[in-house]
Write a protein that holds these residues in place. Structure first.
Motif, short mmCIF file in Angstrom:
data_model
loop_
_atom_site.label_atom_id
_atom_site.label_comp_id
_atom_site.label_asym_id
_atom_site.label_seq_id
_atom_site.Cartn_x
_atom_site.Cartn_y
_atom_site.Cartn_z
N THR A 1 -0.42 -5.32 8.38
CA THR A 1 0.29 -4.09 8.72
C THR A 1 1.52 -4.41 9.55
OG1 THR A 1 -1.79 -2.87 8.68
CG2 THR A 1 0.05 -1.81 9.78
N TYR A 2 2.61 -3.74 9.26
CA TYR A 2 3.90 -3.94 9.92
C TYR A 2 4.47 -2.59 10.34
CZ TYR A 2 3.49 -8.44 7.57
OH TYR A 2 3.05 -9.66 7.13
N ASP A 3 5.61 -2.62 10.99
CA ASP A 3 6.31 -1.38 11.31
C ASP A 3 7.03 -0.84 10.08
OD1 ASP A 3 5.77 -1.25 14.22
OD2 ASP A 3 6.92 -3.11 14.26
N ALA B 1 -5.17 -7.80 4.22
CA ALA B 1 -4.18 -6.75 4.46
C ALA B 1 -3.44 -7.05 5.76
CB ALA B 1 -4.88 -5.40 4.55
N GLY C 1 2.68 4.53 0.71
CA GLY C 1 2.70 5.43 1.87
C GLY C 1 2.30 4.79 3.19
N GLU C 2 2.03 3.50 3.19
CA GLU C 2 1.61 2.80 4.40
C GLU C 2 2.48 1.55 4.60
OE1 GLU C 2 -0.79 3.70 6.56
OE2 GLU C 2 -1.15 5.51 5.38
N PRO C 3 2.74 1.17 5.85
CA PRO C 3 3.49 -0.07 6.09
C PRO C 3 2.55 -1.28 6.03
CG PRO C 3 3.06 1.01 8.17
CD PRO C 3 2.48 1.90 7.09
N GLN C 4 1.94 -1.47 4.89
CA GLN C 4 0.91 -2.49 4.76
C GLN C 4 1.10 -3.28 3.47
OE1 GLN C 4 -3.34 -1.38 4.03
NE2 GLN C 4 -3.57 -2.20 6.12
N THR D 1 0.85 -1.18 0.00
CA THR D 1 0.00 0.00 0.00
C THR D 1 0.89 1.24 0.00
OG1 THR D 1 -1.63 -1.22 1.31
CG2 THR D 1 -1.87 1.18 1.21
#
Length: 156
Positions: free
Chosen positions: A45-47, A43, A32-35, A30
């Motif tokens: 999500t991570y750091d 989906a 701009g996102e850590p995803q 994604t």
């Protein structure tokens, strides 16, 4: 530094065999996102997330560099790779047993070893230059790979 952990995902490049067989990349990062999107509806999500074109050096600098620098202050460091077979652990960690990977292709482990021993030598050199006793270092490392209920431990 304290005790903390970060979760990261790195999408490895396709292997030649996968390209030849016409395999498709089923992940999407994604913007701009850590995803990471898996397929069309899952989906995660991570750091930190590194897309398929991320360079190994960038992954190392972001996730491991500070851990190794912390070792010079007396802290322990652990990097743990987890994932299903073929997900890129070996590629990212750099334990693929390629005889001569290019510097650009080197993974986390060879970079960390180089960083650690280069840092030790530079601290010894600096001490000698200013006329003080060189610091002492004790390096202990472990590497363990477990897969398919088989254990591979080159230390023992």
């Amino acid at each position: 530094l304290g005790m903390h952990s970060h979760r990261m995902a790195a999408i490895r490049p396709q292997m030649a065999k996968e390209k030849i067989e016409g395999c498709h990349v089923c992940t999407l990062v994604t913007p701009g996102e850590p995803q990471v999107l898996l397929g069309k509806d899952k989906a995660f999500t991570y750091d930190f997330v590194f897309d398929i074109d991320s360079e190994q050096q960038h992954i190392y600098q972001t996730c491991v560099y500070k851990l190794i620098e912390g070792c010079f202050e007396g802290y322990n460091a652990t990097v743990f790779a987890y994932g299903q077979t073929g997900s890129g652990k070996t590629y990212t960690m750099g334990t693929g047993f390629d005889v001569n990977p290019s510097l650009q292709e080197q993974g986390i482990i060879p970079r960390a070893v180089h960083h650690l021993f280069e840092g030790i030598q530079s601290r010894r050199d600096r001490a000698q230059e200013i006329g003080i006793q060189a610091p002492e270092f004790k390096v202990s490392a472990q590497f363990l790979e477990v897969g398919h209920t088989k254990k591979f431990d080159p230390i023992f």
